[in-house]
Design an enzyme around this catalytic site. Structure first.
Site, PDB file in Angstrom:
ATOM      1  CD  GLU A 226      -1.390  -0.296   3.664  1.00 48.33           C
ATOM      2  OE1 GLU A 226      -1.053   0.010   4.811  1.00 48.33           O
ATOM      3  OE2 GLU A 226      -2.522  -0.772   3.405  1.00 48.33           O
ATOM      4  CE  LYS A 228       6.270   5.935   5.915  1.00 46.35           C
ATOM      5  NZ  LYS A 228       5.384   6.243   6.988  1.00 46.35           N
ATOM      6  NE  ARG A 233      -0.320   3.720  11.260  1.00 48.28           N
ATOM      7  CZ  ARG A 233       0.493   2.795  11.738  1.00 48.28           C
ATOM      8  NH1 ARG A 233       1.790   3.027  11.847  1.00 48.28           N
ATOM      9  NH2 ARG A 233       0.011   1.609  12.085  1.00 48.28           N
ATOM     10  CE  LYS A 395       9.832   3.424   8.837  1.00 45.68           C
ATOM     11  NZ  LYS A 395       9.334   4.307   9.890  1.00 45.68           N
TER      12      LYS A 395
END
Lengths: 526, 339
Positions: A226, A228, A233, A395
């Site tokens: 997905e 970022k 967050r 990530k």
């Protein structure tokens, strides 16, 4: 009041987190209920009062102190509450007065009784010593400002009794001041309070930056990919008719986002990215920044910077804890729930496809839109695990950009770094003849301890001017600065703002005249 | 006091480019640049400057000047004990204890039936390291105003020392680095710690050593004091006294994660303490606080008050409310921050 005042007084001057935790922990262990509970309330959610405390105190001061001397003192001290605390004249003749309990004050102001407020304030101030008066006024005017976040206060309570802060967070919003049930449980005298259904903060699951060696163990077919998004967050928790918005570290940031909370009329705990979105387009991080760190937001900000949450994951839905389920199952539930409920100001972050490493690299290379910070790889079979477990989420941040800047100013650090010049403002050359430097950013990380010592030495021997804790230095040292993004900004003289600048290397070897020009930085703006 | 056809005080006592000048006596009080004849109230460097041809001061002040200034202390140094009148020109000068630091004096000047008192720096509370302030009734009182705002009310010394001892107990693994003025404040803190029962060695920054030795020579017992340079470890849990400028600076890197404490009247105001990055502010001052300043104005019974270095505005305002003639006296060369 005495112990609470002594605590605040020491916290104000204590920079180190560990020392703060010790002071707080000692206080919570040594202070009886309900005083410690109200202290905890003051340090976390505040002891809100609608009583006109400020105005009443100024009226009392007019009676007790020469107006002109009060004005001169206020000008010098710079803080009304502190000035009043210092100036309040001791009652004459001095008579022994009963000590004042924090619990008595807290219960009184929570009662909200307006009649006789002036008389009660006067009585309290007369019964207190100067530091306690200051603490009382800070408490009553709703701004402690002692450098303690709600999270740190909760951490101190938990650790003082051998618990983890996440245990306290789990039940926090089922509790109310003075938190007698919390302390009873912490001291082993009572059951763990039940927070079922309350919108509490759950520690989020975090990702590791991907390393070259990780690729050996990653099977892309078993990973969800997905985007970022470049916001912050958050965790949106709603239930029992309440909704709260938490940062990644558990601070309640809801006060600044009434637009997001207004739509959260459901029972769920969701993980997502807080963004500013206009007509379906994600705005740069700078826009979101206008909304952050505010206790209140005006209508104009709400209209110009509409907030939105792009959802990644669901921790709980309608009372069911989804965290033990694998990612693909949680995602399925999230999608179905979102379709049924259609909560405003939210959408679900799309998954993207890449079957091979090459396809992923191509995706990544294309991910240069300002709104995208990078890519996330999540194992399809991973449960939602608190903290940063290894081997589950990765990530891939966009490759950072670099620019060679010239050191302009250095500022003393704080805490352990207080004897070092550790915060650096750097600039780039401007003008046709490259004679003038314009500051473009500030960084205080990215160097090693030994480099810090060398930087400190260089700064001290190349100082041209001193302004308190800041030194201006000769334009003689080049810093290679790493940053994630660059945007236009009206707030800076240079007209640009860097995102997350840090020092990549100290270019002892490079002459300052060969550092980059501002134009080369502005050219990077998309 | 004296109800005579009075000449304005300015006709014989006035500020000039070098400081406060007494015309019929031909001398300056605490001049900030070299003059033919100076009377020096005390040894702090913004009062005791080098290079005067002749200096009159207490024996202790002259000792301090010799240590700090060496040969530049002055051409002809004349020591005078407290309370002994001296005829200088057409005036009589007497030095009287000011209670500020060892040897500190007020300068009492009698001229044609008028009496002026130049206080220098002074305080009223007990200080085991120097003679206590004496009130002298006068016609003109020239007062300092370092803490000339009603927010300045110093705490009892013992209470502040108590806070230092609590912190030492709470953080035994950290050095407690106490920033303090090297002359007077440093030695007073040591004696206050001793009076509070603290009997461990107290460690001194190099800049504090020679003056502390002088105090000891002059009979003030400081107990076991040692230079930090002789320490064999990082002095965890010990008290180190250094100049304020060394707090949080390179010098302090040799210490064990120091708690920075600062003893000064300025510590009353939180903003001032935080500005300096102080963790443990101790409100201990060698100057009068506001109530003591007002009390002193009352007790001198002076009809005229001149206010020098500090927050003159509030003191002048209040003195006028008390029925005094009052003015601010701008003297060059005073350091506002000196404490």
């Amino acid at each position: 009041m005495k112990a609470f005042a002594a605590l605040l007084d020491r916290l104000v001057y204590t920079p180190q987190r560990s020392a703060k935790l010790k002071l707080l922990g000692d206080y919570f262990q040594a202070t009886p209920d309900p005083d410690r509970g109200y202290a905890l309330a003051a340090l976390t959610d505040g002891l809100a009062t609608r009583l006109p405390v400020r105005r009443t105190i100024l009226e009392l001061m007019e009676k007790r102190c020469d107006t002109e001397l009060f004005r001169m003192s206020r000008d010098y001290v710079g803080d009304t509450a502190e000035t009043v605390a210092l100036l309040w004249p001791a009652p004459e003749p001095e008579r022994p007065l009963p000590p004042l309990r924090l619990g008595d004050v807290a219960e009184d102001i929570r009662g909200g009784d307006r009649a006789g407020l002036a008389g009660r304030l006067e009585d309290w101030l007369d019964r207190l010593h100067v530091t306690e008066r200051w603490a009382l006024l800070k408490l009553l005017t709703g701004a402690l400002r002692v450098g303690i976040s709600a999270r740190l206060a909760k951490t101190a309570v938990a650790e003082a009794f051998g618990r983890n802060v996440s245990d306290v967070e789990e039940i926090w919003h089922g509790l109310a001041p003075p938190y007698a049930a919390l302390f009873a449980w912490l001291e082993g005298r009572g059951e763990k309070p039940d927070a079922a259904g309350a919108p509490v903060f759950r520690p989020p699951m975090l990702a590791h930056p991907i390393e070259a060696s990780d690729w050996d163990t990653i099977d892309l077919a078993r990973m969800a990919i997905e985007w970022k998004w470049d916001g912050i967050r958050v965790q949106l928790a709603a239930g029992r008719g309440e909704a709260r918005l938490y940062s990644r570290t558990g601070d309640d940031i809801g006060a600044g986002f009434p637009d997001v909370l207004a739509g959260a009329r459901f029972d769920a705990v969701l993980d997502g990215e807080l963004l500013v979105i206009r007509s379906g387009v994600v705005a740069p991080f700078n826009d979101l920044q206008q909304r952050l760190n505010r206790r209140q937001v005006g209508r104009k900000l709400l209209t110009d910077y509409p907030a939105h949450i792009r959802l990644y994951d669901a921790l709980l839905i309608d009372g069911e804890d989804l965290r033990p389920l694998p990612f693909h199952e949680r995602r399925k539930r999230l999608v179905a729930w979102h379709e049924a409920v259609r909560p405003p100001r939210t959408d679900i972050s799309d998954l993207v496809e890449a079957e091979s490493r090459e396809a992923l690299d191509a995706l990544w290379a294309g991910a240069r839109g300002a709104e995208i910070e990078g890519l996330m790889l999540k194992r399809l079979d991973s449960p939602y695990l608190a903290g940063r477990p290894k081997g589950h989420w990765y990530k891939l941040k966009r490759a950072p950009l670099t620019v060679d800047c010239v050191l302009m100013y250095a500022q003393r650090g704080s805490g352990r770094r207080s004897s070092y010049y550790s915060d650096y403002t750097f600039g780039l050359w401007t003008g046709d003849d490259r004679r003038e430097l314009v500051p473009v950013g500030k960084a205080y990380s990215g160097y090693s301890d030994s480099e810090l010592v060398e930087l400190d030495r260089w700064i001290r021997s190349h100082t041209t001017e001193r302004f308190g804790p800041v030194r201006a230095v000769e334009p003689g040292l080049v810093l290679e600065v790493l940053f994630d993004d660059i945007q236009r900004s009206g707030r800076h003289k240079s007209g640009v703002a860097m995102r997350f600048p840090r020092i990549a290397r100290i270019r002892w070897d490079k002459p300052a005249s060969e550092a980059d020009a501002l134009a080369s930085l502005t050219a990077l703006i998309k | 006091m004296h109800i005579s056809e009075r000449e304005p005080f300015e006709s014989w006592l006035r500020p000039d480019a070098s400081g406060l000048f007494c015309v019929p006596g031909g001398f300056h009080v605490d001049p900030h640049r070299p003059v033919p004849r100076a009377i020096v109230t005390h040894g702090h460097s913004d009062h005791a400057r080098p290079g005067h041809d002749a200096v009159l001061a207490t024996p202790e002040t002259l000792e301090i000047m010799r240590i700090r200034l060496g040969a530049a202390a002055g051409g002809q140094l004349e020591a005078t004990a407290y309370g002994v009148p001296h005829r200088i020109g057409d005036v009589t000068v007497t030095l009287v204890p000011a209670g500020h630091i060892l040897g500190s004096a007020q300068v009492v000047i009698d001229y044609k039936g008028q009496r002026a008192v130049v206080s220098g720096d002074y305080k009223r509370r007990h200080d085991p390291t120097c003679a206590p302030f004496e009130v002298v009734r006068c016609d003109l009182f020239i007062t300092e105003a370092t803490f000339g705002l009603p927010v300045f009310r110093h705490e009892p010394d013992a209470r502040e020392i108590g806070r230092l001892l609590v912190s030492l107990a709470d953080f035994p693994e950290r050095t407690h680095q106490l920033g303090a003025y090297g002359l007077g404040k440093c030695q007073r803190l040591i004696v206050l710690l001793r009076q509070a029962g603290y009997d461990r060695p107290i460690w001194l920054h190099g800049a504090m050593v020679s003056i502390s030795q002088l105090y000891q020579r002059l009979g003030i017992d400081l107990g076991d004091v040692r230079p930090v340079s002789e320490a064999t470890d990082r002095l965890a849990g010990e008290v180190v006294i250094s100049p304020p400028s060394a707090l949080g600076d390179r010098w302090s890197r040799r210490l064990a994660d120091p708690v920075t404490a600062f003893a000064s009247g300025w510590m009353r105001v939180r903003g001032r303490a935080r500005q300096r990055g102080v963790e443990l502010p101790l409100i201990i001052s060698d100057h009068v606080d506001w109530p003591e300043l007002m009390q002193t104005i009352e007790e001198t019974e002076a009809g005229e008050i001149w206010v020098t270095h500090g927050r003159e505005e509030a003191v002048v305002y209040r003195a006028r409310q008390m029925g005094r003639r009052a003015r601010a006296l701008a003297l060059v060369g005073r350091e506002d921050e000196a404490e």
